[in-house]
Design a protein around this motif. Structure first.
Motif, short mmCIF file in Angstrom:
data_model
loop_
_atom_site.label_atom_id
_atom_site.label_comp_id
_atom_site.label_asym_id
_atom_site.label_seq_id
_atom_site.Cartn_x
_atom_site.Cartn_y
_atom_site.Cartn_z
N GLY A 83 0.82 -1.21 0.00
CA GLY A 83 0.00 0.00 0.00
C GLY A 83 0.85 1.26 0.00
O GLY A 83 0.56 2.22 -0.72
N THR A 84 1.91 1.25 0.82
CA THR A 84 2.81 2.41 0.85
C THR A 84 3.46 2.64 -0.52
O THR A 84 3.55 3.78 -1.01
CB THR A 84 3.89 2.20 1.91
N ALA A 85 3.88 1.54 -1.14
CA ALA A 85 4.52 1.67 -2.46
C ALA A 85 3.55 2.23 -3.49
O ALA A 85 3.92 3.08 -4.33
CB ALA A 85 5.04 0.30 -2.92
N ILE A 86 2.29 1.80 -3.44
CA ILE A 86 1.30 2.25 -4.42
C ILE A 86 1.02 3.74 -4.28
O ILE A 86 1.07 4.51 -5.25
CB ILE A 86 0.00 1.44 -4.30
N ILE A 87 0.74 4.19 -3.04
CA ILE A 87 0.34 5.59 -2.87
C ILE A 87 1.53 6.54 -3.07
O ILE A 87 1.37 7.66 -3.57
CB ILE A 87 -0.32 5.83 -1.49
N ILE A 88 2.74 6.09 -2.70
CA ILE A 88 3.92 6.92 -2.96
C ILE A 88 4.16 7.03 -4.47
O ILE A 88 4.52 8.09 -5.01
CB ILE A 88 5.16 6.35 -2.26
N SER A 89 3.94 5.92 -5.19
CA SER A 89 4.10 5.95 -6.64
C SER A 89 3.09 6.89 -7.28
O SER A 89 3.43 7.68 -8.18
CB SER A 89 3.94 4.54 -7.22
N VAL A 90 1.83 6.83 -6.82
CA VAL A 90 0.80 7.72 -7.36
C VAL A 90 1.17 9.18 -7.10
O VAL A 90 1.08 10.04 -7.99
CB VAL A 90 -0.58 7.40 -6.73
N SER A 91 1.60 9.46 -5.87
CA SER A 91 1.95 10.84 -5.53
C SER A 91 3.16 11.33 -6.34
O SER A 91 3.15 12.45 -6.88
CB SER A 91 2.25 10.93 -4.04
N THR A 92 4.19 10.49 -6.46
CA THR A 92 5.41 10.91 -7.15
C THR A 92 5.18 11.09 -8.65
O THR A 92 5.63 12.09 -9.25
CB THR A 92 6.51 9.86 -6.92
N ILE A 93 4.48 10.13 -9.27
CA ILE A 93 4.22 10.23 -10.72
C ILE A 93 3.39 11.47 -11.03
O ILE A 93 3.66 12.21 -11.99
CB ILE A 93 3.53 8.95 -11.22
N THR A 94 2.35 11.70 -10.21
CA THR A 94 1.50 12.87 -10.43
C THR A 94 2.29 14.16 -10.28
O THR A 94 2.17 15.10 -11.09
CB THR A 94 0.32 12.86 -9.44
N GLN A 95 3.12 14.23 -9.26
CA GLN A 95 3.92 15.43 -9.03
C GLN A 95 4.89 15.69 -10.18
O GLN A 95 5.05 16.83 -10.65
CB GLN A 95 4.68 15.29 -7.72
#
Length: 346
Positions: A83-95
């Motif tokens: 879960g941590t990997a998924i939401i960090i990936s979403v946040s980083t890619i979007t940013q």
């Protein structure tokens, strides 16, 4: 007292709402509002985690509990990491995608919002699963007791002549019942004979004491003690007309007729109770005391153990030397039963 469904449904609903609120943060959001959202979200997690985990473990057979614990711990670690990997990936890619057009700060905020929106979607799935799967099934204990062995055992131990009080009864009615029936507590029932509370002589004594309530604020406790100058007789007179449902324990703790004896012992020990109502389909069918379990345990231990039986003096007409081992054990068992059943004065 309330079952897993109420707590988990409320918790998952609140968790979904507060996570959606985090997905709509902006630069004008105050720290106070942010803290309120965070506190509510942590409370929601508390309402979900332990009740659902306990509900899941209770569905397992005792022999499978160690496997269930291992699977649960493993899945929690895997799900936390994934879960941590998924939401960090979403946040980083979007940013990274939004920074050239929006600037660094707005892009970072957008990434955070989308990460929490992803969490909100997962919470919504969890909320739907909780609604459909987590249920307070009154028939679960009956399903586990397939051959009725637990029910037969409790029926042989418990007392079926249950003394109870209606929820409209007063303290005077309760005291009459306690004195006349030589008991110290009784369940409070509604018109459908369902347990809605429990009152004991300790509840009455607590109201007769100078400090009859618990206070969080010491100043309020002092003020209450100073202002209450009633004597014992006056306290007793005022208490007699109070309804038992007002001073007794709400949401009476009970055991199912299909529960095993170790489960009954756990309920009595964990809640520091002397007795507990036995329920079948929500109705009171008996009451079981700690002394009932002690007597049964003594009988079960002495039965078939002539060498371990405590020697009790037989009747004058019986010569102990003429008794074989089985007869001595039976005599010891009967004497032990008689001794346990006799009331003792302290």
């Amino acid at each position: 007292k309330h079952g897993p469904r109420k707590l988990s449904v409320i918790g998952m609903g609140l968790l979904t709402l507060t996570t959606c609120a985090f997905a709509m943060l902006n630069f004008d959001t105050s720290l106070v509002l942010l803290a309120c959202f965070y506190v509510a979200r942590m409370v929601a997690m508390t309402l979900v985690n332990m009740p659902v985990t306990t509900w899941g473990m209770n569905a397992l057979d005792t022999k499978l509990l160690n496997h269930g614990t291992s699977v649960n711990n493993t899945l929690r670690q895997v799900a936390g990491s994934l879960g941590t990997a998924i939401i960090i990936s979403v946040s980083t890619i979007t940013q990274n995608l939004a920074t050239p057009t929006m600037g660094e700060a707005p892009a970072m905020l957008l990434g955070i919002n989308l990460a929490f929106a992803t969490c909100a979607g997962l919470c919504l799935i969890g909320f739907i699963l909780t609604l459909t799967m987590v249920k307070d099934k009154p028939g679960e204990d009956r399903a586990k007791d397939t051959e009725g062995a637990h029910k037969n055992l409790l029926q042989s131990i418990m007392k079926t002549d249950v003394f109870s009080l209606p929820e409209t009864a007063t303290v005077a009615d309760a005291m009459k019942l306690f004195v006349g029936s030589h008991i110290s507590a009784a369940p409070i029932v509604n018109d459908q004979n369902e347990a809605v509370g429990f009152i004991s002589d300790g509840d009455i004594l607590k109201r007769l004491s100078p400090q009859s309530r618990s206070f969080v604020d010491p100043i309020l406790m002092i003020m209450n003690s100073v202002n209450d100058q009633r004597g014992y007789d006056e306290r007793l007179e005022d208490l007699m007309n109070v309804k038992v449902i007002e001073i007794g324990a709400r949401h009476s703790i009970g055991v199912s007729i299909h529960d095993s004896l170790p489960d009954v012992c756990k309920v009595l020990a964990d809640n520091h109770l002397k007795k507990v109502p036995v329920l079948e389909d929500g109705k009171i069918v008996g009451i079981i005391n700690r002394s009932d379990i002690t007597q049964y345990s003594m009988e079960a231990y002495l039965k078939g153990r002539p060498s371990d039986a405590v020697y009790c003096e037989p009747d004058d007409e019986t010569n102990p030397l003429e008794m074989n081992g089985s007869e001595q054990a039976n005599a010891s068992l009967q004497a032990a039963k008689d001794a346990l059943s006799e009331p003792k004065e302290s």
